[in-house]
Design a protein around this motif. Structure first.
Motif, PDB file in Angstrom:
ATOM      1  N   GLY A  32      34.883  37.866  36.929  1.00 29.68           N
ATOM      2  CA  GLY A  32      33.608  38.152  37.580  1.00 29.68           C
ATOM      3  C   GLY A  32      33.793  39.036  38.801  1.00 29.68           C
ATOM      4  N   ALA A  33      34.850  38.730  39.595  1.00 28.58           N
ATOM      5  CA  ALA A  33      35.092  39.500  40.812  1.00 28.58           C
ATOM      6  C   ALA A  33      35.444  40.941  40.471  1.00 28.58           C
ATOM      7  N   VAL A  34      36.283  41.127  39.448  1.00 28.72           N
ATOM      8  CA  VAL A  34      36.658  42.488  39.046  1.00 28.72           C
ATOM      9  C   VAL A  34      35.420  43.250  38.565  1.00 28.72           C
ATOM     10  N   LEU A  54      32.301  42.679  39.465  1.00 30.05           N
ATOM     11  CA  LEU A  54      31.480  42.989  40.642  1.00 30.05           C
ATOM     12  C   LEU A  54      32.036  44.205  41.379  1.00 30.05           C
ATOM     13  N   PHE A  55      33.372  44.243  41.491  1.00 28.71           N
ATOM     14  CA  PHE A  55      34.007  45.367  42.165  1.00 28.71           C
ATOM     15  C   PHE A  55      33.658  46.683  41.459  1.00 28.71           C
ATOM     16  N   GLY A  97      40.418  30.546  41.368  1.00 26.57           N
ATOM     17  CA  GLY A  97      40.681  31.982  41.471  1.00 26.57           C
ATOM     18  C   GLY A  97      40.748  32.620  40.103  1.00 26.57           C
ATOM     19  N   ALA A 101      37.363  32.874  38.644  1.00 24.40           N
ATOM     20  CA  ALA A 101      36.475  33.826  39.312  1.00 24.40           C
ATOM     21  C   ALA A 101      36.940  35.267  39.125  1.00 24.40           C
ATOM     22  N   LEU A 102      38.198  35.443  38.707  1.00 26.06           N
ATOM     23  CA  LEU A 102      38.779  36.788  38.687  1.00 26.06           C
ATOM     24  C   LEU A 102      37.978  37.801  37.845  1.00 26.06           C
TER      25      LEU A 102
END
Lengths: 190, 296
Positions: free
Chosen positions: A20-22, A24-25, A14, A17-18
């Motif tokens: 990258g996820a932020v 992407l968001f 997590g 990935a955080l």
């Protein structure tokens, strides 16, 4: 490397990935039909802000290939016939490289310095995108809207950066010391 | 302690070198992407449509909260000028009622004239109502994403209208999503008529809120307040969709304000005029009743 429990492993994934996820968001948020005055115009520059902010402490969690993919996705989604696909990717990669190579001026320094650094890099980013868009479409594009975007995102930075720094600095429960990030306690902003 | 520091220094140097090498590759890769995009525009088009279809469910999911936020912002703005707004609306209502009477009379008259002249109407237009799920507005593009696609009969080139007038045309179509290019976009060129003089012209966007009227026979005939409507030349646009009104005529340049209010679009209608279906062999006509609401 010792065997971690399942939770700790998920936790570490997590954390990796955080960023990258932020990112992407924020790339997807670029398309949100938000009608807030001024702010909605600056949405396309927010992914660059995220790249800058996460490159400060944990650049290894935003690897170059990921930035490349995100930049190309952003260009594809933002659209515009004839607009260059990949110019945002170039900008992201250059921002990350600039931050990594100038860590001593940007990390662990007063917030104002970071803000100034962001102003310079974001200006470079805006000019880069403007230049390539004008070149690729071979039209003299009015630089004023791009400059307005820039001004808004520079003003937004002090509001958003501490928020992102909090997200980044959050230590989850039950993390073995070996799997913690490389960020030192003094390295985060705010 | 000193050994550890040394080790860290060496490690960071190695890391920096690797990163510098990687940077070159990444820069080359992004340039490669740009060049490929320039050389093979069909490939890019496919990639765009794919990205659009992938992103559209996510956008649809956040469309409602975003719409709520927008409504809150609009409410706040309107609250400040409620009284003025009411007065303005009352006045406008009175004016519109007068127009309604006139329109009814003219419609009757027109119908009778057509009967007399045995006039044959063009293909009947049908509408697909769509929700705007995404903006693609930046410093370089003026457009939006819709939640309808090829599945319900949307095709590239169709007109997109709001209650007030023309908003743009469909530029890219995915299975469940489509991209509208607004008339204000720098790439938009629209064949139009000046309603009063019936003179033909091209209406061009330049990413600013005002449109530019070009390829005009003579600027002299154009006055402020002239209405601009679509001419229907060269494509799937019906004739006579209102586009905007002339707000500025000087030094040979005519500026037009579009009727559509791009800052508060939420729902739009895609006009299926039937012409695109004929051109491509009727394959775009959906077999099953579409999920989108057909109004007529």
């Amino acid at each position: 490397m010792r065997a971690d429990g399942l939770l700790a492993m998920l936790d570490r994934w997590g954390r990796w990935a955080l960023p990258g996820a932020v990112l992407l968001f924020f790339v997807l948020l670029t398309l949100a039909p938000l009608r807030a005055p001024y702010l909605s115009g600056a949405l396309p520059l927010l992914p660059a802000l995220v790249v800058f902010q996460f490159s400060l402490a944990t650049p290894e969690r935003l690897p170059g290939p990921l930035l490349l993919a995100m930049g190309i996705l952003l260009d594809l989604l933002l659209g515009g016939p004839g607009a260059p696909v990949g110019v945002s990717a170039l900008g992201f990669v250059l921002i990350r490289a600039a931050v990594v190579n100038n860590r001593r001026y940007l990390v662990g320094v007063p917030f104002l310095f970071q803000w100034f650094g962001f102003c310079l890099l974001a200006l470079g980013f805006v000019i880069l995108v403007w230049f390539f868009t004008a070149l690729w479409t071979w039209t003299a594009i009015d630089p004023m809207p791009a400059m307005m975007q820039y001004v808004v995102v520079v003003v937004v930075y002090p509001l958003l950066a501490p928020l992102l720094a909090r997200v980044r600095a959050r230590d989850p429960l039950n993390v073995p010391d070996e799997s913690r990030g490389t960020a030192q306690p003094g390295e985060t902003t705010s | 302690m000193a050994i550890r520091d040394d080790f860290e220094v060496v490690a960071s140097q190695v890391r920096t070198m690797v990163q510098r090498f990687a940077l070159g590759l990444l820069v080359i890769a992004s340039f490669g992407a740009m060049l490929v995009g320039k050389a093979d525009s069909v490939l890019v088009e496919h990639a765009r449509v794919l990205a659009l279809d992938l992103a559209s469910p996510v956008l649809e999911a956040i469309a409602r909260p975003v719409a709520a936020a927008n409504r809150a912002i609009a409410d706040l703005k309107e609250f400040a000028s409620l009284r003025e707004e009411n007065a303005r609306l009352r006045e406008e209502n009175a004016r519109l009622l007068a127009w309604q009477t006139a329109a009814r009379r003219l419609e009757n008259e027109n119908e009778r004239m057509r009967e007399l002249a045995n006039f044959r109407e063009g293909p009947e237009a049908s509408f697909i109502t769509a929700r705007l799920v995404g903006d693609s507005v930046s410093a370089y593009v003026r457009g939006a994403l819709l939640n309808v696609g090829r599945k319900v009969g949307v095709a590239s080139g169709q007109a997109v209208v709001t209650g007030e007038g023309l908003a743009g045309r469909i530029a890219e179509v995915g299975e469940h999503s489509a991209r509208v290019l607004f008339v204000t976009d720098v790439n938009s060129r629209l064949p139009v008529l000046i309603e009063r003089t019936r003179e033909r012209a091209i209406l061009a966007g330049d990413n600013s809120p005002r449109l530019r009227l070009t390829l005009l026979q003579s600027v002299a005939g154009v006055q402020r307040g002239d209405r601009i409507v679509t001419s229907g030349h060269g494509g799937s646009f019906p004739v006579g969709i209102p586009v905007g009104e002339v707000v500025e005529t000087d030094q040979g340049s005519v500026r037009v304000r579009p009727f559509a209010d791009f800052s508060r679009l939420e729902f739009v209608r895609v006009v299926d005029y039937g012409v695109t279906g004929l051109v491509s062999g009727g394959t775009t006509v959906p077999a099953a009743p579409p999920a989108g609401v057909r109004i007529r």
